[in-house]
Scaffold this motif. Structure first.
Motif, PDB file in Angstrom:
ATOM      1  N   HIS A 107       0.883  -1.320  -0.210  1.00  0.00           N
ATOM      2  CA  HIS A 107       0.040  -0.010  -0.080  1.00  0.00           C
ATOM      3  C   HIS A 107       0.993   1.405   0.007  1.00  0.00           C
ATOM      4  O   HIS A 107       0.277   2.384  -0.086  1.00  0.00           O
ATOM      5  CB  HIS A 107      -0.827  -0.069   1.099  1.00  0.00           C
ATOM      6  CG  HIS A 107      -1.875  -0.946   1.195  1.00  0.00           C
ATOM      7  ND1 HIS A 107      -2.865  -1.465   0.301  1.00  0.00           N
ATOM      8  CD2 HIS A 107      -1.954  -2.177   2.092  1.00  0.00           C
ATOM      9  CE1 HIS A 107      -3.570  -2.342   0.463  1.00  0.00           C
ATOM     10  NE2 HIS A 107      -3.046  -3.204   1.689  1.00  0.00           N
ATOM     11  N   VAL A 108       2.046   1.269   0.242  1.00  0.00           N
ATOM     12  CA  VAL A 108       3.085   2.365   0.272  1.00  0.00           C
ATOM     13  C   VAL A 108       3.300   2.757  -1.120  1.00  0.00           C
ATOM     14  O   VAL A 108       4.055   1.713  -1.988  1.00  0.00           O
ATOM     15  CB  VAL A 108       4.109   2.016   1.052  1.00  0.00           C
ATOM     16  CG1 VAL A 108       5.238   3.028   0.878  1.00  0.00           C
ATOM     17  CG2 VAL A 108       3.966   2.062   2.430  1.00  0.00           C
ATOM     18  N   ASP A 164      -8.105   3.476   2.225  1.00  0.00           N
ATOM     19  CA  ASP A 164      -9.333   3.919   1.980  1.00  0.00           C
ATOM     20  C   ASP A 164      -9.495   4.906   0.783  1.00  0.00           C
ATOM     21  O   ASP A 164     -10.189   5.899   1.007  1.00  0.00           O
ATOM     22  CB  ASP A 164      -9.850   4.417   3.242  1.00  0.00           C
ATOM     23  CG  ASP A 164      -9.854   3.480   4.395  1.00  0.00           C
ATOM     24  OD1 ASP A 164      -9.834   2.341   4.360  1.00  0.00           O
ATOM     25  OD2 ASP A 164      -9.530   4.021   5.547  1.00  0.00           O
ATOM     26  N   ASN A 165      -9.083   4.449  -0.330  1.00  0.00           N
ATOM     27  CA  ASN A 165      -9.239   5.298  -1.402  1.00  0.00           C
ATOM     28  C   ASN A 165      -8.730   6.647  -1.315  1.00  0.00           C
ATOM     29  O   ASN A 165      -9.226   7.542  -2.139  1.00  0.00           O
ATOM     30  CB  ASN A 165     -10.695   5.295  -2.122  1.00  0.00           C
ATOM     31  CG  ASN A 165     -11.155   3.985  -2.384  1.00  0.00           C
ATOM     32  OD1 ASN A 165     -10.498   2.995  -2.821  1.00  0.00           O
ATOM     33  ND2 ASN A 165     -12.419   3.530  -1.838  1.00  0.00           N
ATOM     34  N   ALA A 166      -7.700   6.746  -0.495  1.00  0.00           N
ATOM     35  CA  ALA A 166      -7.024   8.128  -0.251  1.00  0.00           C
ATOM     36  C   ALA A 166      -5.446   7.782   0.156  1.00  0.00           C
ATOM     37  O   ALA A 166      -5.104   6.696   0.257  1.00  0.00           O
ATOM     38  CB  ALA A 166      -7.714   8.918   0.769  1.00  0.00           C
TER      39      ALA A 166
END
Length: 716
Positions: A370-371, A451-453
């Motif tokens: 995710h990074v 979360d889509n951000a």
């Protein structure tokens, strides 16, 4: 007080000398305090020897940089005055006198330590005091290990005078040929690869300086000659690198500059006290030195070499080993740094809490799918850097990785060039920052998709990303996911990488843009609180205080009624406790097992310190002109109540109330007096070593287990 726009009060030379201490003499006083620890009977013998060696290394660097700079000003007839109104020539005169005193003290302390270590089974032997049983071994060592690598060189018109490298040690021999009576001068330079001290093995090991071994068996090196005299010398050279603004390629420039530094002008020649006069004059002529730069030494030349003895495997003669704790807050989240930081800001107190958490932060970022990006400043990272390895791993995993590598980090230029090359090969975008400013800020910035951000996680440090120094330097690591700090951190990186000067920041103050004015304003605001009759206080912990604008504003604040307490480990140009000038200002210095390195500011903000209403900041910057005007630094406000309390009421307050490692500065003459600890003395290093996780603690550790610190009257 009438301060001008830069925060400085115009003064005559006479007034300057009564308002400020000289920067260089203040530094030498700091090194005196370091040296004093070598006489501290409470320390184990090898730790005392370590402090003696450190004082030598410190003094070498001071000569190679500060004294070299002043000497260059004298040669160039630069009329620049110091903060206390001295010319470069006047400063050099005072410095050389003080340095000679320091070196004499070093030798006297060494003589005190020799019998103490001997009682413990470690012998620091002189050449004429070798155990007869070791004679054969030492002679064979000379033949097998020294003769093959040393090169005697005749000094005459047919043999040009050899180059003596910076910190190089050599011996000059005056010889007479036995068969014809002709005379000769020979030089033997000692290669860097040879140990400084030869260890003679045995149950009770002996150490002897390598130059003494060479002199002892010189007849084997010069058969057919009578040895009439010999003497050892050591050379220190100008090691500063002056960066030319027109340098087109920083990497190429620094590679060339590092080579030039090794051949810099001689700034100090150390010689044996009984050096042969003919050989001495030859050295002086060939090295182009003058008398003020010559120190005659009655003991061991190059006292920093004693660090080799400290490496002796005798844990009984050293401080008890200390294992840093891993922060409980991270462990409560199963080691997930991002989950812990997302829940609440965290401050980690090194070396009491492990630097591994900083490395883990980056390693987890490298492995986390995710990074998306990592940005990192690197000022000093050491010669084995897990931080660099984590960045390389992240780049190889496809992350966008940017590293700001500071090539101008003094004496780490070569290592940083190596890291930059390795990072670039791995696909890291390497930036070298500004030509004229050093990037000294300590920032890691990780952007993670959630979360889509995107959420930004930041690490702000008061010390370097250096795992070795993190074991002995006291520093703070502040982790946060505060969006405002994340946006400000991004602006800092854009400023360094793209020269995009931020128009404004939300929380951070950035040097050289806004940090100095921010500190000026905070000090002035505290003076306004005092003038209005409200409680007013300033506490600060720094490595150095030399910037005139800060000093003058602290004077003004004190005169307005602000209670100012400063913990300044090293240089302090401010004169405390002077009637009519600084009655309300006290300055102390702490020297002990760990090197105090964190920078913290606290302002009462209309309340008595310590207070939950205080304004608290940590910083990478000292209160020096170079930090505030010629470096990229950050000042970070601590807003989280828990972290605020930990930094102010634990870390900073513990420094203020320490009595066992503290020295008080006398504003009248610049001397420091060790605080006399009473029966209930307080040692801040022992306090943090023996109490559980004071900063990164979690819910598993009840607050009741952490002793409450109180500011005791008369502590400073």
């Amino acid at each position: 007080m009438n301060l001008n726009s830069t925060g400085s009060q115009p003064t005559s030379i006479g007034e300057a000398r009564t308002r400020y201490f000289n920067r260089e003499i203040s530094w030498l006083s700091f090194n005196e305090r370091v040296l004093a620890e070598a006489s501290n009977a409470a320390y184990p013998p090898l730790e005392r020897l370590r402090f003696l060696s450190i004082s030598g290394s410190n003094l070498d660097e001071f000569m190679m940089i500060r004294v070299a700079g002043l000497a260059a000003q004298v040669r160039g007839q630069v009329p620049k005055l110091s903060i206390d109104g001295l010319t470069p020539s006047q400063q050099l005169t005072a410095i050389h006198a003080k340095v000679r005193e320091l070196e004499q003290s070093q030798q006297a302390i060494l003589q005190d330590l020799v019998p103490l270590l001997a009682d413990c089974g470690i012998h620091l032997a002189m050449a004429d005091a070798i155990d007869p049983a070791a004679e054969d071994w030492l002679r064979q060592y000379f033949l097998d290990h020294l003769v093959p690598v040393i090169t005697p060189q005749a000094i005459d018109p047919a043999h040009p005078f050899p180059f003596v490298a910076n910190q190089g040690i050599g011996t000059l021999f005056t010889l007479t040929r036995i068969d014809d009576g002709s005379t000769l001068v020979e030089m033997v330079l000692i290669p860097n690869a040879i140990p400084r001290l030869v260890r003679v093995p045995g149950e009770r090991p002996s150490y002897i300086a390598v130059e003494q071994v060479i002199s002892r068996y010189a007849s084997l090196l010069f058969p057919g000659f009578r040895i009439d005299g010999h003497g050892t010398f050591r050379v220190l050279r100008d090691s500063d690198i002056e960066l030319e603004e027109e340098a087109e390629d920083l990497v190429r420039y620094f590679r060339s500059a590092i080579q030039r530094r090794r051949r810099g002008r001689v700034v100090l020649l150390e010689i044996d006290q009984g050096f042969d006069p003919v050989a001495e004059q030859l050295l002086i002529d060939q090295l182009a030195v003058d008398q003020p730069t010559i120190n005659r030494n009655a003991g061991l030349i190059g006292i920093n070499g004693l660090l080799e003895v400290v490496a002796e495997d005798r844990p009984d003669l050293k401080f008890a080993p200390y294992a840093p704790r891993y922060p409980e807050r991270i462990l409560e989240h199963d080691g997930d740094c991002f989950a812990a930081i997302r829940e609440k800001d965290i401050v980690i107190h090194h070396p009491y809490e492990s630097f591994e958490v900083v490395v883990d932060f980056l390693l987890q970022a490298a492995a986390d799918p995710h990074v998306v990006s990592i940005k990192q400043t690197l000022y000093r990272a050491g010669n084995q850097s897990p931080v660099v390895a984590a960045l390389i791993s992240a780049a190889e995993a496809g992350k966008s990785v940017t590293a700001v590598v500071e090539l101008k980090a003094r004496f780490d230029e070569e290592q940083n060039l190596k890291w930059a090359s390795e990072l670039e090969r791995a696909g890291v975008q390497v930036i070298y920052g500004f030509v004229e400013w050093k990037t000294h800020a300590k920032i890691s910035m990780v952007v993670r998709r959630e979360d889509n951000a995107y959420r930004t996680y930041c690490h702000f440090g008061t010390g370097n990303y250096h795992p070795q120094t993190a074991r002995v330097y006291t520093d703070l690591s502040f982790f946060t996911a505060d969006p405002s700090l994340g946006r400000d951190a991004a602006k800092v990186f854009n400023f360094v990488t793209g020269y995009v000067e931020p128009q404004e920041t939300e929380l951070l103050a950035i040097s050289p843009l806004t940090l100095r004015d921010r500190l000026y304003g905070l000090i002035d605001r505290e003076a306004e609180h005092a003038a209005a009759g409200r409680p007013a206080a300033i506490w600060a912990k720094l490595n150095a205080l030399t910037e005139r604008g800060i000093i003058d504003r602290l004077y003004a604040a004190g005169q307005a009624g602000v209670k100012v307490v400063l913990v300044v480990r090293g240089i302090c140009c401010l004169r405390p406790s002077v009637d009519g000038l600084s009655d309300n200002i006290a300055v102390k210095s702490i020297i002990g097992r760990f090197l105090e390195h964190s920078r913290i500011w606290a302002f009462g903000n209309g309340h008595t310190l310590p207070s939950e209403h205080a304004q608290v900041f940590i910083s990478s910057a000292d209160a020096m002109s170079r930090n505030l005007k010629r470096r990229v630094e950050v000042l970070v406000p601590i807003l989280n109540p828990t972290v605020h309390s930990q930094v102010l009421e634990q870390v900073l307050l513990a420094n203020l109330i320490d009595t066992e490692q503290s020295w008080l500065l006398d504003g009248s003459d610049g001397t420091y007096e060790r605080v006399e600890a009473s029966g209930d003395g307080f040692n801040l290093h022992e306090y943090f070593m023996t109490n559980p996780s004071l900063s990164g603690r979690g819910g598993a550790l009840a607050d009741s287990r952490v002793p409450k610190l109180k500011l005791r009257r008369g502590a400073v």
